[in-house]
Design an enzyme around this catalytic site. Sequence first.
Site, PDB file in Angstrom:
ATOM      1  N   HIS A  57       4.118  -0.748  -5.239  1.00 57.80           N
ATOM      2  CA  HIS A  57       2.976   0.072  -5.659  1.00 57.80           C
ATOM      3  C   HIS A  57       2.964   0.298  -7.174  1.00 57.80           C
ATOM      4  CE1 HIS A  57       1.769   1.152  -1.525  1.00 57.80           C
ATOM      5  NE2 HIS A  57       3.064   1.180  -1.272  1.00 57.80           N
ATOM      6  N   ASN A 130      -1.590   4.299   3.166  1.00 58.45           N
ATOM      7  CA  ASN A 130      -2.232   3.052   2.759  1.00 58.45           C
ATOM      8  C   ASN A 130      -3.682   3.035   3.208  1.00 58.45           C
ATOM      9  OD1 ASN A 130       0.051   1.760   1.545  1.00 58.45           O
ATOM     10  ND2 ASN A 130       0.853   1.266   3.572  1.00 58.45           N
TER      11      ASN A 130
END
Length: 501
Positions: A57, A130
Site C-alpha cells: 500500500h 480494501n
Amino acid sequence: MTDTPKPRMTTTAGAPVASNSTSQTAGNRGPVLLQDYQLIEKLAHQNRERIPERVVHAKGWGAFGTFKVTNDITHLSAAKVFDTVGKTTEVLTRFSTVAGELGAADAERDVRGFSVKFYTEEGNWDIVGNNTPIFFIRDGIKFPDFIRTQKRHPKTNLRSPEAMFDFWAAQPESVHQVTILMSDRGIPVNPMHMHGYGSHTFSVWNKDGVRHWVKFHWRCQQPIRNYTNAEAQKIIGETRENYQEDLYNAIDEGRFPKWKLCIQAMPEEDALNVPYNPFDLTKVWPHSDYPLIEVGEMELNRNPENYFVYIENAAFSPSNVVPGIGFSPDKMLQARIFSYADAHRYRLGTHYEALPANAPKCPVHHYHKDGSMRFFTNDFGNPDAYYEPNQYGGPSADVSVQEPPLKISGDADRYDQLEADADYVQPRALFNLLPQDEKQRLFDNMAAAMGPCSEPVAERWLSVLAKVHPDYAAGVRASLKKDSDVNAISVTDETKVDTTE
C-alpha cells in the site's frame, strides 16, 4: 505583492540564518568550512527527508472529512461514535494500491486499499480494508509469501506473473479474489468511484453485553466506474498521478465524494451453524441472510495542508478499536492486529501515534516512556506517576469497558482449513452472475496477465478455474490461444519485414 515583512529564517534550533545561498569558505575560492553548521544541517536533513515506504500500500491518496450517523444501531453497538443519530465525527481516509511502489502508476490493475480513521471521543477507531469484500488468503502466516509474489523478482528485479499464478494455483482459496481482480472491477477510475469494505469479520456488542459479528461496507454514492486495460494504458501514458489529481481537484472544487457506511450483523450463535466459516476472509456473507443495515454517511471535504504530514505519516491499524467494537477469530485479522502497528513502529518510529495525523482528539493517558522521538510528556502533572499501579493519581484501567467473553473456543492447534468444494462455491456464483461481455473481458484480462507464465504454471491455474466452472477455464484458455496466435503472426510479420530489408 505585499509589503508585509517576511518572517526571519532560522535553523531548526531557532537561530537566525544569515544566508541560505552561500556556504562558508576559506576565502573566495577556498574549501568549505566544517564549522558551517547551517550548510551541514540543511544537507543532513535532506539526506533524511524520505522515510521507508510502506511494504504494501505504498502509493496512496487521502483526505479529511466527516462521518455522520444516520441510523440508530445502539441495540447492536455501545460505541459512542454511534450513540446519537446526527452525530458527526472527524475522519481521515487513505486510498492506495497494494503492490505498486511509491512511484507506481495510479491506474494499474490491483486491489485498492480503503482505510478510514475515526477520531472518536473514546480514541481512534480504524477500518482498514480494501475495495473488495474478500482477500486472496485466509491465514496471516501466508501473507509474507503472497506479498513477495506481488513484488519484484530477486534476480530480474521485474514483476513476475509466473510467481503470482504459481502461488495462486497452490491456494485455491485465492480464486475468488483473483476473479474480482481480473474482472471489470480491477481498475477503478479513481477512489471516488469504488466501494470499500472492512473485509474482515469484526464484533460489536451493546450495553447489555450482547454480541453480534459484523461486516463493514462503504457503499459509494457516486457511480461505480472502471477502466478497461486499454483505457488504463492510455491514462498511464498521459499521467501516472490521475487518482491524486482527481481526488484533490474534486475536493478543491467543492465536489465532495460520499459513501454510506452499512453493516451486516450476525447474531453470535449463528457463527456455529452457517454452512461456511464466517471468519474466513475469502468468503462473503449472503445479503439475503444478513442484509445491509445503514449506519451513517462519510463525506470527504478537506484536502490536507501537507501531504507528507497527514497522508504519508498516517498510520492505520485494525488494532485501533473503541469500546463497543472488537475483533473476531478471523485468522488474517488476528495477524494484522500485530503486524500493522509493528510496521508503523518500524516505518515512523516508536511514538508514531503522537504524530498529527494519528494523534487522537480525546485525552490520552498511558505509561509508554522514552524511545526515539519522545517529543511529549505524560507525567499527568506528577513526575512520580510513571508506573502503574501508583498512589500518585496516575491513570488506571476502567473495568466498565471490558469486552464480553467470546462464546467460540476450541483446542489450540494449527488447523488446516480444507473445505473441498467450498472455496469454489462463491467464485462460481460470482462467475454465473457476470453477463457474457463482462465474462469475455475477464477471460481477456486474465489471459493478458498470464501471458508470461510458463505452461506448467498456466495449466495449474487453469485447473483451478475449471473447478470453479468449466466455461471459466475454457474461456481463459481460448483467450490465451488468441493472444499466442496474435503474437505468432506479429513475429512472422516482423520476420518478413526484416527479410525484405
